[in-house]
Design an enzyme around this catalytic site. Sequence first.
Site, PDB file in Angstrom:
ATOM      1  N   LEU A  26      55.061 120.331 120.799  1.00 32.63           N
ATOM      2  CA  LEU A  26      55.860 120.035 119.606  1.00 32.63           C
ATOM      3  C   LEU A  26      56.648 118.747 119.803  1.00 32.63           C
ATOM      4  O   LEU A  26      57.534 118.683 120.656  1.00 32.63           O
ATOM      5  CB  LEU A  26      56.853 121.179 119.336  1.00 32.63           C
ATOM      6  N   THR A  27      56.352 117.739 119.028  1.00 37.85           N
ATOM      7  CA  THR A  27      57.116 116.492 119.076  1.00 37.85           C
ATOM      8  C   THR A  27      58.538 116.749 118.583  1.00 37.85           C
ATOM      9  O   THR A  27      58.740 117.323 117.519  1.00 37.85           O
ATOM     10  CB  THR A  27      56.432 115.419 118.222  1.00 37.85           C
ATOM     11  N   ALA A  58      53.906 116.012 122.925  1.00 37.53           N
ATOM     12  CA  ALA A  58      52.967 114.918 123.136  1.00 37.53           C
ATOM     13  C   ALA A  58      53.650 113.778 123.886  1.00 37.53           C
ATOM     14  O   ALA A  58      54.740 113.330 123.512  1.00 37.53           O
ATOM     15  CB  ALA A  58      52.431 114.423 121.792  1.00 37.53           C
ATOM     16  N   GLN A 100      50.886 117.350 127.671  1.00 35.76           N
ATOM     17  CA  GLN A 100      49.929 116.828 126.683  1.00 35.76           C
ATOM     18  C   GLN A 100      49.989 115.301 126.683  1.00 35.76           C
ATOM     19  O   GLN A 100      51.032 114.716 126.395  1.00 35.76           O
ATOM     20  CB  GLN A 100      50.237 117.357 125.282  1.00 35.76           C
ATOM     21  N   HIS A 176      45.199 115.028 124.216  1.00 31.58           N
ATOM     22  CA  HIS A 176      45.420 115.170 122.768  1.00 31.58           C
ATOM     23  C   HIS A 176      44.261 114.500 122.021  1.00 31.58           C
ATOM     24  O   HIS A 176      44.224 113.285 121.871  1.00 31.58           O
ATOM     25  CB  HIS A 176      46.752 114.532 122.385  1.00 31.58           C
ATOM     26  N   ALA A 178      43.424 115.510 118.794  1.00 31.46           N
ATOM     27  CA  ALA A 178      43.556 116.116 117.470  1.00 31.46           C
ATOM     28  C   ALA A 178      44.431 115.264 116.545  1.00 31.46           C
ATOM     29  O   ALA A 178      44.931 114.203 116.909  1.00 31.46           O
ATOM     30  CB  ALA A 178      44.156 117.517 117.613  1.00 31.46           C
ATOM     31  N   HIS A 179      44.546 115.746 115.307  1.00 33.37           N
ATOM     32  CA  HIS A 179      45.575 115.335 114.350  1.00 33.37           C
ATOM     33  C   HIS A 179      45.589 113.855 113.985  1.00 33.37           C
ATOM     34  O   HIS A 179      46.641 113.280 113.683  1.00 33.37           O
ATOM     35  CB  HIS A 179      46.954 115.766 114.838  1.00 33.37           C
ATOM     36  N   TYR A 181      45.051 111.132 115.741  1.00 33.31           N
ATOM     37  CA  TYR A 181      45.449 110.119 116.716  1.00 33.31           C
ATOM     38  C   TYR A 181      44.203 109.487 117.349  1.00 33.31           C
ATOM     39  O   TYR A 181      43.080 109.714 116.904  1.00 33.31           O
ATOM     40  CB  TYR A 181      46.420 110.733 117.724  1.00 33.31           C
ATOM     41  N   ARG A 268      42.899 125.682 108.656  1.00 37.86           N
ATOM     42  CA  ARG A 268      43.823 126.045 107.591  1.00 37.86           C
ATOM     43  C   ARG A 268      45.131 125.345 107.872  1.00 37.86           C
ATOM     44  O   ARG A 268      45.413 124.953 108.997  1.00 37.86           O
ATOM     45  CB  ARG A 268      44.030 127.555 107.516  1.00 37.86           C
TER      46      ARG A 268
END
Length: 365
Positions: A26-27, A58, A100, A176, A178-179, A181, A268
């Site tokens: 969690l950033t 991260a 991470q 990392h 994902a998301h 980046y 989701r």
Amino acid sequence: MAPVPLMTLYKMGRFNLSHRVVFAPLTRQRSYGNIPQPHAILYYSQRTSKGSLLISEATVVSDIGRGFPDVPGIWTKEQVEAWMPIVDAVHEKGGIFFCQIWHTGRVSNYDLQPNGQAPISCTDKPLTPQKQTDGNVVEFATPRRLSTEEIPLVVNEFRVAARNAIEAGFDGVEIHGAHGYLLDQFMKDSVNDRTDKYGGNLENRCRFPLEVVETVVDEIGAGRVGIRLSPYANYMESGDSNPEALGLYMASSLNKFGILYCHMVEPRMIEVGKRLEVPHSLLRMRKAFKGTFIVVGGYDREEGNKAIADDYADLVAYGRWFLSNPDLPRRFELNAPLNKYDRSTFYISNPVLGYTDYPFLESDA
């Protein structure tokens, strides 16, 4: 009383876990000047129980990997030394702690880059301005497309970051991927418009992330390496036309490196006040990957228990609920009420408010 599936034992490689509840990365933007701060000692140790798995926020692999202010790094000696007492605090309570490692790629701006240069990516396509939950609009720099010859240099930054994480005392690293980046930018066909060996078909788009995995494994050993992937997500305008094929290809390809775990984001998203369900699941990826399979994506207690009981996943990661409930595994065990989280304090600089001031169960105080 029937056993709570989330509270059952699990052996992950060399690590003996006392439950299946993982503290998700969690950033928090409280690492001033990219240096982890002493207040993180309490934050992480509060969320540690004996035999628990925690994944750090991260943590940037280099000065060109930054995309947000006041996030921690792991590329300098000072950063490594600042992480040490935080890692020690987790270990003193019997926790297992993974770092991470992260490169934001084009999700950045000139003022976060050394000498005001352009951030790097697989492409020179910029992100459109993004409206934040607080109503502010964030703009991003036009990225510079990495040359084929430069990519090994970025792969090496992940290698050095992994080595530094082990030096800081972490038990392993989570790459990392994902998301939206950097690694995700290469994997997703809505972003990657390259025509060299790092673009085009699925194998080429996944080449760079898999080179990172291979290099990190070579540096610190497969039993200390995990990866986070979000094939279905479209964070930061990084979507894919065939996310299931992408997820299956990565899950299968990772097996040849024998990495410890794959941490996959559910197809989701949870929005304020409602859940958006996507008619897909991660079951095929779970079956394809041979190591520990971690799922994340808005799970509550009941859903987490079902995921474990149905063998849909080995472990379930929790973010916001773990943020606001430092004793979340204990609350799940007792089926106790949960503290509500306060979104307005997710990314503020205050070292206490919304960070270390969430209450524990009175019985454990």
